[in-house]
Design a protein around this motif. Structure first.
Motif, PDB file in Angstrom:
ATOM      1  N   ALA A   1      98.147   0.391 -59.027  1.00 41.24           N
ATOM      2  CA  ALA A   1      97.835   0.085 -57.630  1.00 41.24           C
ATOM      3  C   ALA A   1      96.633  -0.846 -57.531  1.00 41.24           C
ATOM      4  N   ALA A   2      95.668  -0.663 -58.431  1.00 38.50           N
ATOM      5  CA  ALA A   2      94.442  -1.472 -58.381  1.00 38.50           C
ATOM      6  C   ALA A   2      94.637  -2.871 -58.958  1.00 38.50           C
ATOM      7  N   LYS A   3      95.395  -2.978 -60.044  1.00 37.17           N
ATOM      8  CA  LYS A   3      95.506  -4.251 -60.755  1.00 37.17           C
ATOM      9  C   LYS A   3      96.879  -4.895 -60.656  1.00 37.17           C
ATOM     10  N   GLY A   4      97.863  -4.149 -60.212  1.00 34.38           N
ATOM     11  CA  GLY A   4      99.231  -4.650 -60.163  1.00 34.38           C
ATOM     12  C   GLY A   4     100.014  -4.145 -61.367  1.00 34.38           C
ATOM     13  N   ARG A   5     101.262  -3.833 -61.129  1.00 38.85           N
ATOM     14  CA  ARG A   5     102.086  -3.254 -62.200  1.00 38.85           C
ATOM     15  C   ARG A   5     102.277  -4.191 -63.381  1.00 38.85           C
ATOM     16  N   LYS A   6     102.377  -5.477 -63.124  1.00 40.48           N
ATOM     17  CA  LYS A   6     102.607  -6.423 -64.211  1.00 40.48           C
ATOM     18  C   LYS A   6     101.435  -6.424 -65.184  1.00 40.48           C
ATOM     19  N   GLU A   7     100.219  -6.446 -64.666  1.00 41.46           N
ATOM     20  CA  GLU A   7      99.040  -6.469 -65.532  1.00 41.46           C
ATOM     21  C   GLU A   7      98.897  -5.168 -66.313  1.00 41.46           C
ATOM     22  N   VAL A   8      99.150  -4.048 -65.672  1.00 40.78           N
ATOM     23  CA  VAL A   8      99.045  -2.757 -66.352  1.00 40.78           C
ATOM     24  C   VAL A   8     100.125  -2.636 -67.418  1.00 40.78           C
ATOM     25  N   GLY A   9     101.310  -3.139 -67.128  1.00 38.03           N
ATOM     26  CA  GLY A   9     102.408  -3.078 -68.083  1.00 38.03           C
ATOM     27  C   GLY A   9     102.180  -3.918 -69.322  1.00 38.03           C
ATOM     28  N   SER A  10     101.413  -4.982 -69.206  1.00 35.02           N
ATOM     29  CA  SER A  10     101.172  -5.844 -70.367  1.00 35.02           C
ATOM     30  C   SER A  10      99.916  -5.448 -71.119  1.00 35.02           C
ATOM     31  N   LYS A  11      99.175  -4.482 -70.594  1.00 34.86           N
ATOM     32  CA  LYS A  11      97.941  -4.028 -71.229  1.00 34.86           C
ATOM     33  C   LYS A  11      98.277  -3.170 -72.438  1.00 34.86           C
ATOM     34  N   GLY A  12      97.380  -3.161 -73.408  1.00 38.30           N
ATOM     35  CA  GLY A  12      97.536  -2.276 -74.559  1.00 38.30           C
ATOM     36  C   GLY A  12      97.954  -3.010 -75.808  1.00 38.30           C
ATOM     37  N   GLY A  13      98.298  -2.243 -76.824  1.00 39.64           N
ATOM     38  CA  GLY A  13      98.764  -2.805 -78.073  1.00 39.64           C
ATOM     39  C   GLY A  13      97.667  -3.248 -79.018  1.00 39.64           C
ATOM     40  N   LYS A  14      96.420  -2.940 -78.722  1.00 41.32           N
ATOM     41  CA  LYS A  14      95.331  -3.416 -79.562  1.00 41.32           C
ATOM     42  C   LYS A  14      94.904  -2.405 -80.622  1.00 41.32           C
ATOM     43  N   SER A  15      95.243  -1.148 -80.455  1.00 41.63           N
ATOM     44  CA  SER A  15      94.750  -0.131 -81.370  1.00 41.63           C
ATOM     45  C   SER A  15      95.682   0.126 -82.551  1.00 41.63           C
ATOM     46  N   GLY A  16      96.864  -0.415 -82.546  1.00 39.38           N
ATOM     47  CA  GLY A  16      97.804  -0.174 -83.624  1.00 39.38           C
ATOM     48  C   GLY A  16      98.630   1.075 -83.367  1.00 39.38           C
ATOM     49  N   ASP A  17      99.622   1.271 -84.182  1.00 38.75           N
ATOM     50  CA  ASP A  17     100.532   2.389 -84.040  1.00 38.75           C
ATOM     51  C   ASP A  17      99.888   3.647 -84.619  1.00 38.75           C
ATOM     52  N   TYR A  18      99.897   4.737 -83.862  1.00 39.10           N
ATOM     53  CA  TYR A  18      99.314   5.991 -84.342  1.00 39.10           C
ATOM     54  C   TYR A  18      99.958   6.450 -85.647  1.00 39.10           C
ATOM     55  N   ASP A  19     101.216   6.089 -85.888  1.00 37.50           N
ATOM     56  CA  ASP A  19     101.888   6.496 -87.124  1.00 37.50           C
ATOM     57  C   ASP A  19     101.182   5.964 -88.366  1.00 37.50           C
ATOM     58  N   ASN A  20     100.436   4.869 -88.220  1.00 31.03           N
ATOM     59  CA  ASN A  20      99.727   4.278 -89.357  1.00 31.03           C
ATOM     60  C   ASN A  20      98.311   4.805 -89.511  1.00 31.03           C
ATOM     61  N   TRP A  21      97.850   5.637 -88.582  1.00 23.00           N
ATOM     62  CA  TRP A  21      96.501   6.186 -88.630  1.00 23.00           C
ATOM     63  C   TRP A  21      96.447   7.401 -89.547  1.00 23.00           C
ATOM     64  N   THR A  22      95.275   7.661 -90.119  1.00 17.16           N
ATOM     65  CA  THR A  22      95.081   8.876 -90.904  1.00 17.16           C
ATOM     66  C   THR A  22      94.873  10.051 -89.961  1.00 17.16           C
ATOM     67  N   VAL A  23      95.044  11.258 -90.496  1.00 14.03           N
ATOM     68  CA  VAL A  23      94.835  12.460 -89.692  1.00 14.03           C
ATOM     69  C   VAL A  23      93.390  12.514 -89.198  1.00 14.03           C
ATOM     70  N   ASP A  24      92.443  12.127 -90.040  1.00 13.51           N
ATOM     71  CA  ASP A  24      91.033  12.130 -89.650  1.00 13.51           C
ATOM     72  C   ASP A  24      90.777  11.181 -88.477  1.00 13.51           C
ATOM     73  N   LYS A  25      91.390   9.998 -88.514  1.00 16.92           N
ATOM     74  CA  LYS A  25      91.223   9.055 -87.402  1.00 16.92           C
ATOM     75  C   LYS A  25      91.869   9.587 -86.127  1.00 16.92           C
ATOM     76  N   LEU A  26      93.015  10.229 -86.260  1.00 14.86           N
ATOM     77  CA  LEU A  26      93.695  10.805 -85.101  1.00 14.86           C
ATOM     78  C   LEU A  26      92.840  11.907 -84.479  1.00 14.86           C
TER      79      LEU A  26
END
Length: 88
Positions: free
Chosen positions: A36-61
């Protein structure tokens, strides 16, 4: 939430759609308010910078769960931690 009014929700319709899809109350509220604040398009394209959790170690999770203030993560298996982080 049907029948109840929550003045803190900026996009109740999107909130309900997210809840119907299985999102937690917190996650649905966070996404609907951001949309609502930024628009659905901007929120939908946000993210993807932290990597896939499947590749993280248990300690990092576990560290990430602690950062987010989640409870009950210390005895979880990797798959449970990933689910907890994705659905908080």
């Amino acid at each position: 939430m049907p029948g109840k009014k929550n003045s803190s929700l900026k996009d109740p319709k999107l909130y309900e759609e997210l809840r119907d899809d299985g999102a937690s109350k917190e996650k649905a509220a966070r996404i609907s308010n951001a949309a609502a604040a930024k628009g659905r398009k901007e929120v939908g394209s946000k993210g993807g910078k932290s990597g896939d959790y499947d590749n993280w170690t248990v300690d990092k999770l576990k560290s990430r769960a602690k950062e987010l203030g989640l409870k009950g993560y210390s005895a979880k298996k990797k798959s449970e931690l990933i689910s907890m982080l994705r659905n908080h």
